[in-house]
Design an enzyme around this catalytic site. Structure first.
Site, PDB file in Angstrom:
ATOM      1  N   ARG A  57      32.480  26.577  34.079  1.00 36.70           N
ATOM      2  CA  ARG A  57      32.551  27.758  34.934  1.00 36.70           C
ATOM      3  C   ARG A  57      31.134  28.279  35.157  1.00 36.70           C
ATOM      4  NH1 ARG A  57      36.796  26.130  35.932  1.00 36.70           N
ATOM      5  NH2 ARG A  57      38.848  27.143  35.874  1.00 36.70           N
ATOM      6  N   GLU A  88      32.711  31.609  44.039  1.00 38.34           N
ATOM      7  CA  GLU A  88      33.034  30.452  44.870  1.00 38.34           C
ATOM      8  C   GLU A  88      34.085  30.822  45.912  1.00 38.34           C
ATOM      9  OE1 GLU A  88      32.368  27.206  41.244  1.00 38.34           O
ATOM     10  OE2 GLU A  88      34.404  27.697  41.907  1.00 38.34           O
ATOM     11  N   HIS A  91      32.257  22.183  43.197  1.00 39.06           N
ATOM     12  CA  HIS A  91      33.436  22.309  42.331  1.00 39.06           C
ATOM     13  C   HIS A  91      34.438  21.187  42.620  1.00 39.06           C
ATOM     14  CE1 HIS A  91      35.743  25.451  39.792  1.00 39.06           C
ATOM     15  NE2 HIS A  91      36.160  24.229  39.490  1.00 39.06           N
TER      16      HIS A  91
END
Length: 318
Positions: free
Chosen positions: A232, A261, A285
């Protein structure tokens, strides 16, 4: 009859089989925060990946009985509010045990072997103009014999440990940062920072792990070390990392996550000059998102729904 609402269906590219109980299932590709309460009104089961469910939202949904998180991390859900209401929160486990570790090593190999610097050298015509068969402009380091520090356990950390051993690396599992003692098989957090040639992060984001890696920790690492984050974004102080990469506190970093994000334009790690550096690799991601992994996630999520309705919830977080 269960009413199931999937708030961000477009976040998983997979087939969700319909569960084996009476239900209505509604998919929304994406959901904005201001749309959550209206869309979940009357729902007994909510499926979410990245849509936040704070306490105010949960308290406004009296019929909600289960939140099925389509991910491992549950920091988007106010778990205390769910406990007060008796709402079951289930997550997904183990689905990315191969794909995330492979991404970690893709980043490690690209940085260790300076692949992007070599690509730029060829694009500039240096090899074509060389007087011998090869060039030595950029250093190449082997993973074999290097020390890998792994912060965080679970299936992803364990997968990285296995791959590190396969590459012939010396692997150190880091003890919790403020632990009073060091468990067998673990190494003190500060010792891992000082000894590792590469560090890979695999802990969840919580109050205890937010900015776990900040300026002090970056300065404590070897100047030749690499930092990999597929966990994260908030685990690392991004402004401190940007400065560390510019000023050479560490040798490089490979990141798949950011603290917000999609990221805003003023995100420190999106500085064009930083992104142009061959020692910083950023992916959007995607470490978790191989097609087999996403299908495993979808199958496990429906297993969680069926177990809940059968009265034997599984993968329970609350």
């Amino acid at each position: 009859m269960q009413r199931i609402v999937h708030l961000d269906r477009a976040s998983v590219v997979a087939d969700f089989r319909r569960p084996a109980f009476a239900h209505d299932w509604i998919d929304y590709p994406q959901t904005a925060p201001q749309q959550v309460v209206e869309r979940l009104r009357g729902a007994s089961i909510a499926i979410v990946n990245k849509v936040p469910l704070p306490a105010a939202v949960i308290d406004a949904l009296p019929e909600l009985r289960m939140i099925a998180v389509a991910a491992t991390g549950t920091n988007i859900v106010d778990l205390d509010a769910c406990r007060r209401r008796g709402i079951v929160v289930s997550n997904i486990r183990g689905y990315a045990q191969h794909t995330v570790p492979e991404h970690v090593f893709a980043l490690l190999l690209a940085l260790s072997r300076n692949l992007f610097a070599w690509r730029a050298t060829i694009q500039a015509g240096a090899w074509q103009a060389a007087e011998q068969f090869c060039l030595f402009d950029h250093p190449i380091r082997d993973l074999h014999g290097a020390t890998l520090g792994v912060i965080g356990a679970g299936s992803l950390g364990n997968g990285v440990v296995r791959l590190g051993a396969a590459f012939g690396m010396r692997v150190l599992r880091a003890e919790r940062k403020d632990a009073a003692s060091v468990r067998p098989g673990y190494t003190a957090f500060a010792e891992v920072l000082a000894a590792a040639d590469a560090i890979s992060l695999h802990c969840p984001l919580s109050d205890a792990t937010r900015h776990l890696i900040g300026e002090a920790e970056l300065r404590a690492m070897k100047s030749s070390a690499l930092l990999i984050n597929t966990a994260r974004g908030g685990i690392v102080d991004e402004a401190a990392l940007a400065r560390a990469l510019r000023e050479g506190w560490i040798a490089g970093a490979g990141f798949d996550v950011l603290s917000v994000e999609p990221p805003p334009d003023d995100q420190p790690l999106l500085d064009p000059a930083l992104l142009a550096q061959p020692n910083f690799l950023l992916t959007p991601h995607v470490a978790w998102s191989s097609r087999p992994a996403m299908q495993m996630l979808a199958d496990q999520l429906v297993d969680n729904l069926e177990a809940f309705v059968a009265g034997a919830p599984r993968n329970v977080v609350t």
